[in-house]
Design a protein around this motif. Structure first.
Motif, PDB file in Angstrom:
ATOM      1  N   VAL A  75      15.265  -1.880  -1.703  1.00  0.00           N
ATOM      2  CA  VAL A  75      14.183  -0.948  -1.397  1.00  0.00           C
ATOM      3  C   VAL A  75      12.900  -1.761  -1.262  1.00  0.00           C
ATOM      4  CG1 VAL A  75      12.874   1.063  -2.157  1.00  0.00           C
ATOM      5  CG2 VAL A  75      15.309   0.880  -2.721  1.00  0.00           C
ATOM      6  N   GLU A  76      12.234  -1.639  -0.118  1.00  0.00           N
ATOM      7  CA  GLU A  76      10.963  -2.338   0.114  1.00  0.00           C
ATOM      8  C   GLU A  76       9.878  -1.305   0.391  1.00  0.00           C
ATOM      9  OE1 GLU A  76      12.202  -4.869   3.354  1.00  0.00           O
ATOM     10  OE2 GLU A  76      12.372  -6.582   2.007  1.00  0.00           O
ATOM     11  N   TYR A  77       8.790  -1.435  -0.335  1.00  0.00           N
ATOM     12  CA  TYR A  77       7.689  -0.462  -0.227  1.00  0.00           C
ATOM     13  C   TYR A  77       6.389  -1.247  -0.252  1.00  0.00           C
ATOM     14  CZ  TYR A  77       4.938   3.755  -1.459  1.00  0.00           C
ATOM     15  OH  TYR A  77       4.035   4.801  -1.486  1.00  0.00           O
ATOM     16  N   ASP A  78       5.562  -1.094   0.782  1.00  0.00           N
ATOM     17  CA  ASP A  78       4.306  -1.843   0.817  1.00  0.00           C
ATOM     18  C   ASP A  78       3.153  -0.949   1.239  1.00  0.00           C
ATOM     19  OD1 ASP A  78       3.752  -2.047   3.799  1.00  0.00           O
ATOM     20  OD2 ASP A  78       5.676  -3.047   3.757  1.00  0.00           O
ATOM     21  N   GLN A  79       1.979  -1.377   0.870  1.00  0.00           N
ATOM     22  CA  GLN A  79       0.755  -0.642   1.208  1.00  0.00           C
ATOM     23  C   GLN A  79      -0.290  -1.628   1.725  1.00  0.00           C
ATOM     24  OE1 GLN A  79      -1.128   1.399  -2.058  1.00  0.00           O
ATOM     25  NE2 GLN A  79      -2.529   2.504  -0.729  1.00  0.00           N
ATOM     26  N   TRP A  80      -0.810  -1.365   2.902  1.00  0.00           N
ATOM     27  CA  TRP A  80      -1.884  -2.138   3.514  1.00  0.00           C
ATOM     28  C   TRP A  80      -3.162  -1.301   3.449  1.00  0.00           C
ATOM     29  CZ3 TRP A  80      -1.053  -6.728   6.758  1.00  0.00           C
ATOM     30  CH2 TRP A  80       0.270  -7.173   6.738  1.00  0.00           C
ATOM     31  N   VAL A  81      -4.267  -1.940   3.150  1.00  0.00           N
ATOM     32  CA  VAL A  81      -5.538  -1.218   3.066  1.00  0.00           C
ATOM     33  C   VAL A  81      -6.554  -1.853   4.012  1.00  0.00           C
ATOM     34  CG1 VAL A  81      -5.169  -0.433   0.702  1.00  0.00           C
ATOM     35  CG2 VAL A  81      -6.273  -2.637   1.092  1.00  0.00           C
ATOM     36  N   THR A  82      -7.430  -1.027   4.532  1.00  0.00           N
ATOM     37  CA  THR A  82      -8.480  -1.525   5.428  1.00  0.00           C
ATOM     38  C   THR A  82      -9.701  -2.005   4.653  1.00  0.00           C
ATOM     39  OG1 THR A  82      -9.283   0.754   5.664  1.00  0.00           O
ATOM     40  CG2 THR A  82      -7.726  -0.051   7.323  1.00  0.00           C
ATOM     41  N   ASP A  83      -9.913  -1.488   3.459  1.00  0.00           N
ATOM     42  CA  ASP A  83     -11.036  -1.885   2.617  1.00  0.00           C
ATOM     43  C   ASP A  83     -10.545  -2.912   1.594  1.00  0.00           C
ATOM     44  OD1 ASP A  83     -13.205  -2.194   0.998  1.00  0.00           O
ATOM     45  OD2 ASP A  83     -13.465  -0.063   0.542  1.00  0.00           O
ATOM     46  N   LYS A  84     -10.971  -4.162   1.734  1.00  0.00           N
ATOM     47  CA  LYS A  84     -10.481  -5.229   0.860  1.00  0.00           C
ATOM     48  C   LYS A  84     -11.036  -5.137  -0.552  1.00  0.00           C
ATOM     49  CE  LYS A  84      -9.284  -8.607   4.383  1.00  0.00           C
ATOM     50  NZ  LYS A  84      -9.360 -10.026   4.806  1.00  0.00           N
ATOM     51  N   HIS A  85     -11.921  -4.210  -0.780  1.00  0.00           N
ATOM     52  CA  HIS A  85     -12.433  -4.015  -2.139  1.00  0.00           C
ATOM     53  C   HIS A  85     -11.540  -3.060  -2.930  1.00  0.00           C
ATOM     54  CE1 HIS A  85     -16.110  -6.275  -1.383  1.00  0.00           C
ATOM     55  NE2 HIS A  85     -16.260  -5.590  -0.243  1.00  0.00           N
ATOM     56  N   ARG A  86     -10.554  -2.482  -2.285  1.00  0.00           N
ATOM     57  CA  ARG A  86      -9.651  -1.562  -2.959  1.00  0.00           C
ATOM     58  C   ARG A  86      -8.242  -2.164  -2.977  1.00  0.00           C
ATOM     59  NH1 ARG A  86     -11.966   3.278  -3.856  1.00  0.00           N
ATOM     60  NH2 ARG A  86     -13.875   3.781  -2.715  1.00  0.00           N
ATOM     61  N   ILE A  87      -7.890  -2.748  -4.099  1.00  0.00           N
ATOM     62  CA  ILE A  87      -6.591  -3.384  -4.239  1.00  0.00           C
ATOM     63  C   ILE A  87      -5.515  -2.304  -4.410  1.00  0.00           C
ATOM     64  CG2 ILE A  87      -5.218  -5.048  -5.552  1.00  0.00           C
ATOM     65  CD1 ILE A  87      -7.650  -6.256  -4.213  1.00  0.00           C
ATOM     66  N   PRO A  88      -4.448  -2.372  -3.644  1.00  0.00           N
ATOM     67  CA  PRO A  88      -3.366  -1.397  -3.842  1.00  0.00           C
ATOM     68  C   PRO A  88      -2.881  -1.402  -5.292  1.00  0.00           C
ATOM     69  CG  PRO A  88      -3.025  -2.631  -1.818  1.00  0.00           C
ATOM     70  CD  PRO A  88      -4.159  -3.300  -2.524  1.00  0.00           C
ATOM     71  N   ASP A  89      -2.707  -0.227  -5.837  1.00  0.00           N
ATOM     72  CA  ASP A  89      -2.375  -0.081  -7.247  1.00  0.00           C
ATOM     73  C   ASP A  89      -0.927  -0.455  -7.519  1.00  0.00           C
ATOM     74  OD1 ASP A  89      -2.327   0.583  -9.893  1.00  0.00           O
ATOM     75  OD2 ASP A  89      -2.278   2.742  -9.575  1.00  0.00           O
ATOM     76  N   SER A  90      -0.715  -1.505  -8.300  1.00  0.00           N
ATOM     77  CA  SER A  90       0.626  -1.979  -8.603  1.00  0.00           C
ATOM     78  C   SER A  90       1.430  -0.936  -9.373  1.00  0.00           C
ATOM     79  CB  SER A  90       0.557  -3.279  -9.410  1.00  0.00           C
ATOM     80  OG  SER A  90       1.836  -3.698  -9.803  1.00  0.00           O
TER      81      SER A  90
END
Length: 304
Positions: free
Chosen positions: A268-283
């Motif tokens: 199972v692979e699950y990823d999150q990309w964000v446009t705002d680099k100040h908001r780290i995807p929540d582990s």
């Protein structure tokens, strides 16, 4: 011819015939002896008239087929893990308020290309919002051993151990412990590297799907929670890898969970990309959702 000479010739002929018969019998006995000897050796070696000396083939694997991958993930899981896709589906389902959607259902998924669906299958999903993109994929591999001394389950266990070792799982055969500071074992930056020890990804960057949800700052995720590690109660064996990528191409966090059940290895692979680099995807959020899905998939195999 005189009678006496004729009698001698007759006796000589009879003697010659007797000699020939004796030779024939001797040859027949020799052949029979050779044949009997050969049969005796075969019986002694277990090659004839008895059980075969060759080892019996290993038991077949627990599973002889794979499920249809795009139908294995429940709609509730897809809605939770892909908020952008769920929102698009809801908009497309509004009755007589908008033009009907011409594209595929975003929650149906796209099957992976494969040449043997009896051995390997997979499915991928994607959702996108103005704040970022999420991808989800599930892959199933049914392992078959071509070595008669190794069962399918044993071969699957070997392949799983190899994957775990490459992921840097502690305790996996051939694995090494320890990793550089600020790095995960496979070289990716940890959540605390380069952000001053803070992770501002406590909220959901895709929260535009829910106007009542607002992202909030949270303490950084403990490093032991993002290091590759084994998991309990998922299949016969399982591990999870959490990698944060901070390259210029984009900020994203990738969660990979691999588990084995019988002779099947699921990924199972699950990823999150964000446009705002100040908001780290929540582990914590991504790991939790990935584990819940893996538990559902493992349970589905156990029911079959």
């Amino acid at each position: 011819m005189p009678r006496r000479a004729k009698r001698y010739a007759t006796r000589a002929g009879l003697a010659s015939s007797a000699t020939s018969a004796a030779l024939v019998l001797a040859l027949a006995g020799t052949v029979a002896g050779c044949t009997g000897s050969s049969g005796g050796e075969d019986d002694k070696d277990g090659k004839s008239g008895g059980a075969s000396a060759s080892p019996s083939a290993a038991a077949p694997g627990k599973y002889d087929s794979l499920p249809e991958p795009c139908g294995t993930v429940g709609v509730s899981h897809l809605r939770d893990m892909l908020p952008g896709a769920a929102a698009a589906e809801d908009e497309g389902g509004e009755e007589n308020t908008a033009a009907p959607s011409t594209g595929p259902d975003p929650l149906e998924g796209e099957a992976s290309a494969t040449y043997d669906t009896d051995r390997s299958v997979g499915c991928r999903w994607k959702s996108a919002t103005t704040l970022g993109t999420r991808h989800l994929s599930v892959q199933f591999e049914r392992v078959v051993s071509y070595d008669p001394s190794i069962s399918d389950n044993q071969q699957a266990e070997r392949l799983y151990d190899e994957k775990a070792r490459k992921a840097g799982i502690s305790g996996a055969p051939g694995s090494t412990s320890g990793s550089p500071a600020g790095k995960t074992p496979d070289g990716h930056a940890s959540p605390t590297a380069g952000d001053g020890g803070k992770s501002t990804g406590g909220g959901d960057p895709d929260s535009s799907a829910d106007p009542d949800t607002a992202p909030a700052e949270s303490p950084s995720t403990p490093e032991e929670d993002v290091a590759p590690r084994t998991l309990q109660d998922i299949g016969d064996a399982a591990y999870l890898d959490d990698a944060l990528h901070t390259a210029d191409s984009g900020l994203h966090r990738d969660i990979t969970l691999v588990f084995r059940t019988g002779n099947v290895i699921a990924t199972v692979e699950y990823d999150q990309w964000v446009t705002d680099k100040h908001r780290i995807p929540d582990s914590h959020e991504l790991q939790k959702k990935t584990r819940e899905l893996a538990e559902q998939l493992a349970g589905r195999f156990e029911e079959d």
